[in-house]
Write a protein that holds these residues in place. Structure first.
Motif, PDB file in Angstrom:
ATOM      1  N   PRO A 122       0.816  -1.231   0.000  1.00 55.60           N
ATOM      2  CA  PRO A 122       0.000   0.000   0.000  1.00 55.60           C
ATOM      3  C   PRO A 122       0.843   1.272   0.000  1.00 55.60           C
ATOM      4  O   PRO A 122       0.449   2.280  -0.593  1.00 55.60           O
ATOM      5  CB  PRO A 122      -0.829  -0.119   1.279  1.00 55.60           C
ATOM      6  CG  PRO A 122      -0.154  -1.133   2.114  1.00 55.60           C
ATOM      7  CD  PRO A 122       0.513  -2.067   1.167  1.00 55.60           C
ATOM      8  N   ILE A 123       2.024   1.231   0.647  1.00 55.42           N
ATOM      9  CA  ILE A 123       2.908   2.401   0.610  1.00 55.42           C
ATOM     10  C   ILE A 123       3.372   2.661  -0.817  1.00 55.42           C
ATOM     11  O   ILE A 123       3.398   3.805  -1.291  1.00 55.42           O
ATOM     12  CB  ILE A 123       4.123   2.197   1.551  1.00 55.42           C
ATOM     13  CG1 ILE A 123       3.663   2.157   3.006  1.00 55.42           C
ATOM     14  CG2 ILE A 123       5.149   3.312   1.352  1.00 55.42           C
ATOM     15  CD1 ILE A 123       4.780   1.876   3.987  1.00 55.42           C
ATOM     16  N   GLU A 124       3.730   1.583  -1.519  1.00 48.75           N
ATOM     17  CA  GLU A 124       4.148   1.721  -2.913  1.00 48.75           C
ATOM     18  C   GLU A 124       3.022   2.267  -3.780  1.00 48.75           C
ATOM     19  O   GLU A 124       3.234   3.140  -4.631  1.00 48.75           O
ATOM     20  CB  GLU A 124       4.598   0.360  -3.448  1.00 48.75           C
ATOM     21  CG  GLU A 124       5.077   0.407  -4.892  1.00 48.75           C
ATOM     22  CD  GLU A 124       5.467  -0.964  -5.414  1.00 48.75           C
ATOM     23  OE1 GLU A 124       5.900  -1.046  -6.584  1.00 48.75           O
ATOM     24  OE2 GLU A 124       5.335  -1.953  -4.663  1.00 48.75           O
ATOM     25  N   MET A 125       1.795   1.782  -3.564  1.00 53.11           N
ATOM     26  CA  MET A 125       0.648   2.256  -4.341  1.00 53.11           C
ATOM     27  C   MET A 125       0.383   3.739  -4.095  1.00 53.11           C
ATOM     28  O   MET A 125       0.106   4.500  -5.037  1.00 53.11           O
ATOM     29  CB  MET A 125      -0.591   1.427  -3.987  1.00 53.11           C
ATOM     30  CG  MET A 125      -0.523  -0.021  -4.456  1.00 53.11           C
ATOM     31  SD  MET A 125      -1.940  -0.986  -3.898  1.00 53.11           S
ATOM     32  CE  MET A 125      -3.278  -0.181  -4.779  1.00 53.11           C
ATOM     33  N   VAL A 126       0.478   4.159  -2.840  1.00 53.48           N
ATOM     34  CA  VAL A 126       0.286   5.573  -2.508  1.00 53.48           C
ATOM     35  C   VAL A 126       1.386   6.421  -3.162  1.00 53.48           C
ATOM     36  O   VAL A 126       1.116   7.504  -3.701  1.00 53.48           O
ATOM     37  CB  VAL A 126       0.278   5.776  -0.977  1.00 53.48           C
ATOM     38  CG1 VAL A 126       0.335   7.253  -0.623  1.00 53.48           C
ATOM     39  CG2 VAL A 126      -0.968   5.155  -0.361  1.00 53.48           C
ATOM     40  N   GLY A 127       2.610   5.913  -3.153  1.00 56.58           N
ATOM     41  CA  GLY A 127       3.722   6.645  -3.750  1.00 56.58           C
ATOM     42  C   GLY A 127       3.593   6.816  -5.250  1.00 56.58           C
ATOM     43  O   GLY A 127       4.104   7.793  -5.819  1.00 56.58           O
ATOM     44  N   GLN A 128       2.896   5.892  -5.904  1.00 55.39           N
ATOM     45  CA  GLN A 128       2.725   5.977  -7.356  1.00 55.39           C
ATOM     46  C   GLN A 128       1.846   7.162  -7.772  1.00 55.39           C
ATOM     47  O   GLN A 128       1.827   7.537  -8.935  1.00 55.39           O
ATOM     48  CB  GLN A 128       2.146   4.664  -7.882  1.00 55.39           C
ATOM     49  CG  GLN A 128       3.138   3.514  -7.848  1.00 55.39           C
ATOM     50  CD  GLN A 128       2.507   2.189  -8.231  1.00 55.39           C
ATOM     51  OE1 GLN A 128       1.291   2.065  -8.337  1.00 55.39           O
ATOM     52  NE2 GLN A 128       3.341   1.175  -8.422  1.00 55.39           N
ATOM     53  N   VAL A 129       1.117   7.726  -6.819  1.00 59.23           N
ATOM     54  CA  VAL A 129       0.282   8.893  -7.114  1.00 59.23           C
ATOM     55  C   VAL A 129       1.146  10.139  -7.299  1.00 59.23           C
ATOM     56  O   VAL A 129       0.779  11.070  -8.030  1.00 59.23           O
ATOM     57  CB  VAL A 129      -0.736   9.124  -5.972  1.00 59.23           C
ATOM     58  CG1 VAL A 129      -1.578  10.370  -6.233  1.00 59.23           C
ATOM     59  CG2 VAL A 129      -1.623   7.896  -5.791  1.00 59.23           C
ATOM     60  N   ALA A 130       2.319  10.174  -6.665  1.00 60.09           N
ATOM     61  CA  ALA A 130       3.115  11.394  -6.555  1.00 60.09           C
ATOM     62  C   ALA A 130       3.522  11.969  -7.905  1.00 60.09           C
ATOM     63  O   ALA A 130       3.335  13.166  -8.168  1.00 60.09           O
ATOM     64  CB  ALA A 130       4.354  11.130  -5.699  1.00 60.09           C
TER      65      ALA A 130
END
Length: 290
Positions: free
Chosen positions: A178-186
């Motif tokens: 989930p951290i990786e998925m959130v980071g992909q928004v950046a």
């Protein structure tokens, strides 16, 4: 080669253009989105990249040194220009020194060199951003506290990610994913926000804007050449470092100028005209490094 460069720059400028067109029609207030990106999405991206199992900080030490050399050296080279023209050095130097290693540098690295280039690109972004919040803030206000930088989520994520990497801690997939998925928004949000920001360009200050648009990549690439003449970088880092030297001024410069009331209209002109000039500069640099 032209087709390869087009496939790299088109996604970047297409998202920027989408932000510009949407912003022109709807005039969105991006302040909240930008704050969320800086406080949540970007730190998640940084932590995800630095805590990955294939990351070794020692592999990038010379690259990070080179980034600091380019950032600080650009200020030294631009200072005589400010003195000669009579422009306030607090207005001219920061945009020349602190470039768009986040909004533009990260997506360009991703599209040009793939996900394996993200660790190096993130470290370039961290070096530039850390210098911006230390040296840059001191330039604006000599009373500014350097300890405030430790309150920044990006730096906290950097330190935590490095700690996890150095200690070889395995982040459980249920947390890492989930951290990786959130980071992909950046990265997409950075580009979209940049497009909206282009609406604020001020053509009344075209002289300083146009001058800085030329000075920024010229000083950056000149210092890159000097550094590479002294240090041998791996081929993948070499290409990314050259691209780093050609990046336009960061949007953050305008926000800082606005905060300190340091001719924000002129800084906005520098930032926006520099980013518009990158439509020509970046493809030329990519043709060289590729």
């Amino acid at each position: 080669m032209i087709q390869q460069v087009f496939s790299i720059v088109f996604p970047v400028f297409a998202i920027v253009l989408a932000g510009f067109l949407y912003g022109r029609k709807h005039l969105p207030d991006m302040a909240a989105a930008n704050k969320i990106n800086i406080d949540i999405f970007v730190p998640a991206l940084i932590f995800s990249v630095l805590s990955s199992k294939n990351f070794e900080l020692s592999d990038f030490s010379l690259l990070m040194l080179g980034a600091a050399f380019v950032v600080l050296g650009s200020g030294l080279l631009a200072w005589p220009v400010a003195r000669f023209t009579g422009w306030n050095y607090k207005t001219l130097l920061p945009p020349v020194m602190f470039t768009n290693s986040g909004n533009m540098g990260l997506p360009l690295a991703l599209f040009a060199f793939g996900e394996e280039a993200l660790p190096a690109a993130v470290l370039l972004f961290i070096v530039e951003n850390t210098l911006h919040f230390t040296v840059g803030m001191k330039m604006m206000d000599r009373q500014a506290s350097l300890l405030a930088i430790f309150k920044l989520p990006m730096l906290q994520a950097t330190l935590l990610g490095l700690l996890v990497s150095v200690m070889s801690i395995q982040v459980p997939p249920v947390i890492a994913r989930p951290i990786e998925m959130v980071g992909q928004v950046a990265i997409p949000l950075m580009l979209f926000s940049l497009g909206v920001r282009l609406l604020g360009i001020n053509y009344r200050d075209w002289k300083i804007g146009f001058s800085a648009a030329l000075i920024t990549p010229v000083t950056g690439l000149f210092l890159v050449i000097i550094f590479l003449g002294m240090v041998d970088l791996p081929e993948d880092q070499f290409a990314l470092f050259v691209l780093f030297g050609a990046l336009p001024p960061a949007v953050l410069n305008f926000m800082v100028a606005e905060k300190f009331d340091q001719e924000p209209a002129r800084v906005a002109s520098i930032v926006m005209m520099g980013n518009l000039a990158s439509i020509v500069v970046i493809p030329l640099v990519l043709i060289f490094v590729l």
